[in-house]
Design a protein around this motif. Sequence first.
Motif, short mmCIF file in Angstrom:
data_model
loop_
_atom_site.label_atom_id
_atom_site.label_comp_id
_atom_site.label_asym_id
_atom_site.label_seq_id
_atom_site.Cartn_x
_atom_site.Cartn_y
_atom_site.Cartn_z
N UNK A 69 0.81 -1.22 0.00
CA UNK A 69 0.00 0.00 0.00
C UNK A 69 0.84 1.27 0.00
N UNK A 70 1.90 1.32 0.78
CA UNK A 70 2.69 2.54 0.90
C UNK A 70 3.70 2.73 -0.23
N UNK A 71 3.72 1.81 -1.18
CA UNK A 71 4.67 1.95 -2.29
C UNK A 71 3.97 1.98 -3.65
N UNK A 72 2.65 2.21 -3.65
CA UNK A 72 1.91 2.35 -4.90
C UNK A 72 1.06 3.62 -4.87
N UNK A 73 0.73 4.10 -6.04
CA UNK A 73 -0.17 5.24 -6.18
C UNK A 73 -1.16 4.92 -7.29
N UNK A 74 -2.37 4.49 -6.94
CA UNK A 74 -3.36 4.20 -7.97
C UNK A 74 -3.95 5.51 -8.52
N UNK A 75 -4.12 5.55 -9.82
CA UNK A 75 -4.72 6.71 -10.49
C UNK A 75 -5.86 6.23 -11.38
N UNK A 76 -6.89 7.05 -11.49
CA UNK A 76 -7.99 6.74 -12.39
C UNK A 76 -7.47 6.83 -13.81
N UNK A 115 6.18 10.89 -13.53
CA UNK A 115 7.25 11.57 -12.81
C UNK A 115 7.24 11.18 -11.34
N UNK A 116 8.37 10.76 -10.82
CA UNK A 116 8.49 10.37 -9.42
C UNK A 116 8.23 8.90 -9.16
N UNK A 117 7.98 8.14 -10.22
CA UNK A 117 7.70 6.70 -10.07
C UNK A 117 8.55 5.91 -11.05
N UNK A 118 8.96 4.74 -10.63
CA UNK A 118 9.80 3.89 -11.46
C UNK A 118 9.04 2.84 -12.24
N UNK A 119 7.73 2.75 -12.05
CA UNK A 119 6.97 1.73 -12.77
C UNK A 119 5.52 2.16 -12.91
N UNK A 123 -7.41 1.18 -14.17
CA UNK A 123 -6.66 1.87 -13.13
C UNK A 123 -5.20 1.87 -13.55
N UNK A 124 -4.54 3.02 -13.35
CA UNK A 124 -3.09 3.10 -13.56
C UNK A 124 -2.44 2.95 -12.20
N UNK A 125 -1.61 1.96 -12.05
CA UNK A 125 -0.96 1.68 -10.78
C UNK A 125 0.51 2.06 -10.88
N UNK A 126 0.86 3.19 -10.25
CA UNK A 126 2.24 3.66 -10.23
C UNK A 126 2.97 3.03 -9.06
N UNK A 127 4.20 2.62 -9.26
CA UNK A 127 4.98 1.98 -8.20
C UNK A 127 6.42 2.45 -8.18
N UNK A 128 7.17 1.93 -7.24
CA UNK A 128 8.57 2.29 -7.04
C UNK A 128 8.72 3.81 -6.93
N UNK A 129 8.06 4.41 -5.93
CA UNK A 129 8.07 5.86 -5.80
C UNK A 129 9.43 6.41 -5.37
N UNK A 130 9.72 7.63 -5.82
CA UNK A 130 10.93 8.31 -5.37
C UNK A 130 10.77 8.77 -3.92
N UNK A 131 9.54 9.09 -3.53
CA UNK A 131 9.23 9.52 -2.16
C UNK A 131 8.35 8.45 -1.51
N UNK A 132 8.79 7.94 -0.39
CA UNK A 132 8.09 6.85 0.31
C UNK A 132 7.70 7.35 1.68
#
Length: 141
Positions: free
Chosen positions: A5-12, A34-38, A125-134
Amino acid sequence: MRDLMNSIAPKRAISPADAVADNTPVVSQIIDVLGYGSLTFLILTGALADADATFTVLVEHGNAANLSDAAAVPDVDLLGTEGLASFTSADDGKVFKIGYVGIKRYVRLTVTPASNAGNAFVSAVALLGHPAMFPTANPPV
């Protein structure tokens, strides 16, 4: 630790909406990586009424915020294939996925129906992962 949960950012990407009853492409929001590795797109199907309809997936990327420079993503920059993420009317109530590992800043997904004369419910859903900021924000922004 088993913390996703703390390492993903779901987007519509594609909102749940009225059924598509023709062959009009369903185009996602433009996703800023930007700010995500995946990035992984999760494509959700509901009822797909037309017995012979097919739904083809296309992933595009570019560096312009409005994707005026959009180009199809080369296969080398995808995890999985657009073919594996595409589906038919037999795929009611399923989830498909395709990942992006390219270097462009903006990405979008398009699902294009063919031979569709019935109601088709599709969202993503777009699931962004590997964030630069955790950790990532909760609720997501």
